[in-house]
Motif scaffolding. Sequence first.
Motif, mmCIF file in Angstrom:
data_model
loop_
_atom_site.group_PDB
_atom_site.id
_atom_site.type_symbol
_atom_site.label_atom_id
_atom_site.label_comp_id
_atom_site.label_asym_id
_atom_site.label_seq_id
_atom_site.Cartn_x
_atom_site.Cartn_y
_atom_site.Cartn_z
ATOM 1 N N CYS A 222 5.820 0.402 10.501
ATOM 2 C CA CYS A 222 5.106 1.501 9.837
ATOM 3 C C CYS A 222 6.070 2.204 8.889
ATOM 4 O O CYS A 222 7.093 2.746 9.320
ATOM 5 C CB CYS A 222 4.559 2.488 10.876
ATOM 6 S SG CYS A 222 3.779 3.948 10.161
ATOM 7 N N ALA A 223 5.736 2.164 7.615
ATOM 8 C CA ALA A 223 6.571 2.850 6.624
ATOM 9 C C ALA A 223 6.347 4.365 6.735
ATOM 10 O O ALA A 223 5.252 4.811 7.039
ATOM 11 C CB ALA A 223 6.204 2.359 5.225
ATOM 12 N N PRO A 224 7.375 5.171 6.536
ATOM 13 C CA PRO A 224 8.719 4.807 6.072
ATOM 14 C C PRO A 224 9.715 4.530 7.195
ATOM 15 O O PRO A 224 10.884 4.277 6.904
ATOM 16 C CB PRO A 224 9.129 6.054 5.290
ATOM 17 C CG PRO A 224 8.500 7.178 6.059
ATOM 18 C CD PRO A 224 7.176 6.645 6.560
ATOM 19 N N TRP A 225 9.287 4.571 8.450
ATOM 20 C CA TRP A 225 10.240 4.430 9.558
ATOM 21 C C TRP A 225 10.702 2.978 9.731
ATOM 22 O O TRP A 225 11.867 2.742 10.018
ATOM 23 C CB TRP A 225 9.612 4.943 10.846
ATOM 24 C CG TRP A 225 9.321 6.403 10.816
ATOM 25 C CD1 TRP A 225 10.197 7.428 11.072
ATOM 26 C CD2 TRP A 225 8.069 7.026 10.484
ATOM 27 N NE1 TRP A 225 9.571 8.638 10.928
ATOM 28 C CE2 TRP A 225 8.267 8.435 10.572
ATOM 29 C CE3 TRP A 225 6.814 6.543 10.141
ATOM 30 C CZ2 TRP A 225 7.249 9.340 10.319
ATOM 31 C CZ3 TRP A 225 5.796 7.457 9.886
ATOM 32 C CH2 TRP A 225 6.015 8.833 9.972
ATOM 33 N N SER A 226 9.804 2.039 9.587
ATOM 34 C CA SER A 226 10.166 0.626 9.705
ATOM 35 C C SER A 226 9.296 -0.167 8.744
ATOM 36 O O SER A 226 8.079 0.034 8.694
ATOM 37 C CB SER A 226 9.965 0.128 11.142
ATOM 38 O OG SER A 226 8.636 0.356 11.584
ATOM 39 N N LYS A 227 9.930 -1.048 7.986
ATOM 40 C CA LYS A 227 9.192 -1.794 6.966
ATOM 41 C C LYS A 227 9.951 -3.049 6.583
ATOM 42 O O LYS A 227 11.150 -3.010 6.327
ATOM 43 C CB LYS A 227 8.973 -0.913 5.729
ATOM 44 C CG LYS A 227 8.362 -1.642 4.550
ATOM 45 C CD LYS A 227 8.303 -0.757 3.320
ATOM 46 C CE LYS A 227 7.886 -1.546 2.089
ATOM 47 N NZ LYS A 227 7.849 -0.721 0.868
ATOM 48 N N THR A 228 9.230 -4.182 6.576
ATOM 49 C CA THR A 228 9.790 -5.427 6.057
ATOM 50 C C THR A 228 8.956 -5.970 4.909
ATOM 51 O O THR A 228 9.390 -6.881 4.215
ATOM 52 C CB THR A 228 9.864 -6.500 7.157
ATOM 53 O OG1 THR A 228 8.534 -6.797 7.631
ATOM 54 C CG2 THR A 228 10.719 -6.031 8.318
ATOM 55 N N GLY A 229 7.746 -5.456 4.727
ATOM 56 C CA GLY A 229 6.873 -5.959 3.671
ATOM 57 C C GLY A 229 5.635 -5.097 3.530
ATOM 58 O O GLY A 229 5.626 -3.900 3.846
ATOM 59 N N GLY A 230 4.547 -5.752 3.093
ATOM 60 C CA GLY A 230 3.313 -5.027 2.826
ATOM 61 C C GLY A 230 2.655 -4.436 4.047
ATOM 62 O O GLY A 230 1.958 -3.420 3.949
ATOM 63 N N LEU A 231 2.858 -5.042 5.221
ATOM 64 C CA LEU A 231 2.239 -4.523 6.441
ATOM 65 C C LEU A 231 2.680 -3.093 6.709
ATOM 66 O O LEU A 231 1.865 -2.228 7.057
ATOM 67 C CB LEU A 231 2.588 -5.418 7.631
ATOM 68 C CG LEU A 231 2.131 -4.926 9.005
ATOM 69 C CD1 LEU A 231 0.622 -4.753 9.057
ATOM 70 C CD2 LEU A 231 2.597 -5.886 10.112
ATOM 71 N N GLY A 232 3.969 -2.812 6.567
ATOM 72 C CA GLY A 232 4.462 -1.457 6.788
ATOM 73 C C GLY A 232 3.843 -0.454 5.840
ATOM 74 O O GLY A 232 3.515 0.672 6.230
ATOM 75 N N ASP A 233 3.647 -0.864 4.574
ATOM 76 C CA ASP A 233 3.012 0.030 3.604
ATOM 77 C C ASP A 233 1.568 0.327 3.983
ATOM 78 O O ASP A 233 1.106 1.467 3.871
ATOM 79 C CB ASP A 233 3.052 -0.597 2.206
ATOM 80 C CG ASP A 233 4.446 -0.555 1.593
ATOM 81 O OD1 ASP A 233 5.186 0.396 1.891
ATOM 82 O OD2 ASP A 233 4.790 -1.471 0.833
ATOM 83 N N VAL A 234 0.843 -0.700 4.419
ATOM 84 C CA VAL A 234 -0.563 -0.517 4.796
ATOM 85 C C VAL A 234 -0.682 0.445 5.977
ATOM 86 O O VAL A 234 -1.496 1.377 5.975
ATOM 87 C CB VAL A 234 -1.216 -1.870 5.125
ATOM 88 C CG1 VAL A 234 -2.617 -1.673 5.717
ATOM 89 C CG2 VAL A 234 -1.307 -2.735 3.879
#
Length: 704
Positions: A222-234
């Motif tokens: 879950c962005a902005p805490w954890s993100k590797t790609g589009g899934l975190g942004d969604v």
Amino acid sequence: WGAARQCHFCRVAECLCYREEGRHIIIRMSSEGEKGSSNSDRSTVLEESRKLLARQKELLQQIEERQRTYSDFTNKKDEYSEPPSAELNDLVEKAGKPVNVTPKKTTGLETSAPSSGRPLITAWPAPSTQKSGTRAPSSVKPFSPSSAAPSIAPPVNPFVGPPPTPAKADPASGSEIGQTARTEVGHERAPDVGDTNSVQAVASPPLAGPNVMNVIVVAAECAPWSKTGGLGDVVGALPKALSRRGHRVMVVAPRYSNYLDAWETGIHKRYNVSGQDLEVGYFHTYKDGVDFVFIDSPIFHAVASNIYGGSREEVLRRMILLCKAAVEVPWHIPCGGVCYGDGNLVFIANDWHTALLPVYLQAYYRDKGLMEFTRSVLVIHNMAHQGRGPMSDYAKLGLPEHYADKFRLFDPIGGEHMNVFMAGLITAHRIVTVSHGYAGECQTREGGWGLDGVIRDHNWKLRGVVNGIDDIEWNPKLDPCLQSDGYSNYSLETLATGKPACKAALQQELGLPVRSEVPLLGFIGRLDNQKGVDWIAGAMPWMMNQDLQLVMLGTGRKDLEEMLHHFEGCYRDKVRGWVGFSVKTAHRITAGADILMMPSRFEPCGLNQLYAMRYGTVPVVHSVGGLRDTVKPFDPFTDSGTGWTFDRPAVSGLTDALGNAIWTYRDFKKSWTGIQQRGMTQDLSWDNAAQQYEEVLLAAKYTW
């Protein structure tokens, strides 16, 4: 209570229920609390409830007194044929304001700071569930200045849905499902007394109308805490859009490191994973109308630098723990002082990492008569990753034996194996793909990755919803990444000056010759074959024969990373390769580039092409999945379209599309500006996608 010591209303033995002025206020103590909590906890809750009830009674008496006074006044003024709107609004403003009550901190939650900025609200008037034209039953008589005037009730909190239907009694004490104290009241902050804007805010109903629900989004990042790609942004953006529509929304994700803005709740639970009891803690924060709950465990902290790292068995253990802990969050975590509960609740699971959640929901709870009014939706972000493994891993899941067939899949190449994603697709009440095109591709042999038959069997519950973008974070007019080093914020009105400034700043920052007339191409993404990086490598000799510049940002396969360094060394005046990922650099490339390349072999949705169009950068994409849905090919005869697409999955298809784009950039400036403007004026926000998700949630709600 009746003869059986059971409440006539909620059917719970020896509950703490009160009926005050026609209202039924429920404060239910947990069976688990009787074992682990002290008597002081119960007495504290009782004392707080008495205070809240007294305040509520006082408020109702004040409302009734003011309404009676106003009614007497207007009855003496028969000459008025219409109600005086100014006085009426003034009385509604004075009499209809709820009382804001913040409970004292108890010993139940051992926190170092409050987990939410919202106080516990219990004195808010419950909304009417009567049809239009009928009078809701209430202990306070609505006042009517004249027979022709409509009935006017106290203002209604738009964030609180109708009172929930009493659920079945929970299992007897000793069940492994611990019930926490629940107060069935509103969850949003009530307007403060004296707030002149509160009446206007309360008067606006939620965009979801009567379809307001409790929604819990569960994901591995879950962005902005954890993100590797589009899934975190969604996962970081969709819940905020749903909240703006009036839903009560929570996000549940692992806590991979120490997040400074999330507070410990003091609640701990144990779950059995692969025969081992693992303890989890819960951290909570509240931002932009959304509750973010992070599940804390050493097995998540161990992969902070690579959240999908480790062996197949280790990844499976983390996902089992995440799903088991997430499914009980609405019972245990009192966000804003009130637990979500299991009524009018929908879980949104994302990809195979959380595909076990619909299965656990059905096997552990719904099959046993619990969570009867809870539903699940599974979102497919990438069908290629399915959580495959040998059937011997099934014993680690802790599921009944008769559920094994939902996981068993025969692969012509790998033979019989366990497929976690398949079980989630079968069990979920609704399935969503992240674009309309990808919904069709998932049902083909090429795009289904072995599960195309399962998708076709369940296509009655399948729907495609194109992702949106966060139009605050990705906004060239507000982007903080464009406020230094020569970059410039710009909008549609200042496109002609702002974007060239960003292009020149990007060329200077990366050490490229500053040439405004040369088309600057960009690529941002993972370095692997799915993203078509090998096609870019094959097209490199053709591109280097053109007068252009190329900037690539990404990380992935080691051989492709070395390829970027090789091309940069061979073409120092034309190519720059940035191995790694930088949010600031991604924003600056999106703003400074003229053309963004996305030659993906398959792309469920894609976000970079949406970001590019928002910034006036023209995308050149392979016509697959979400890229085909979002990028309309340029037509010079009708002067329409937002970019270029190619259907032929080969290097020649990419070079043909790039050639047309470069030709238009050089020789047809008016057409090029029109493409940019059409891309920037599209509604790419999450608000449109959230409305479609709401329709899916509503369909799941009425699926039995």
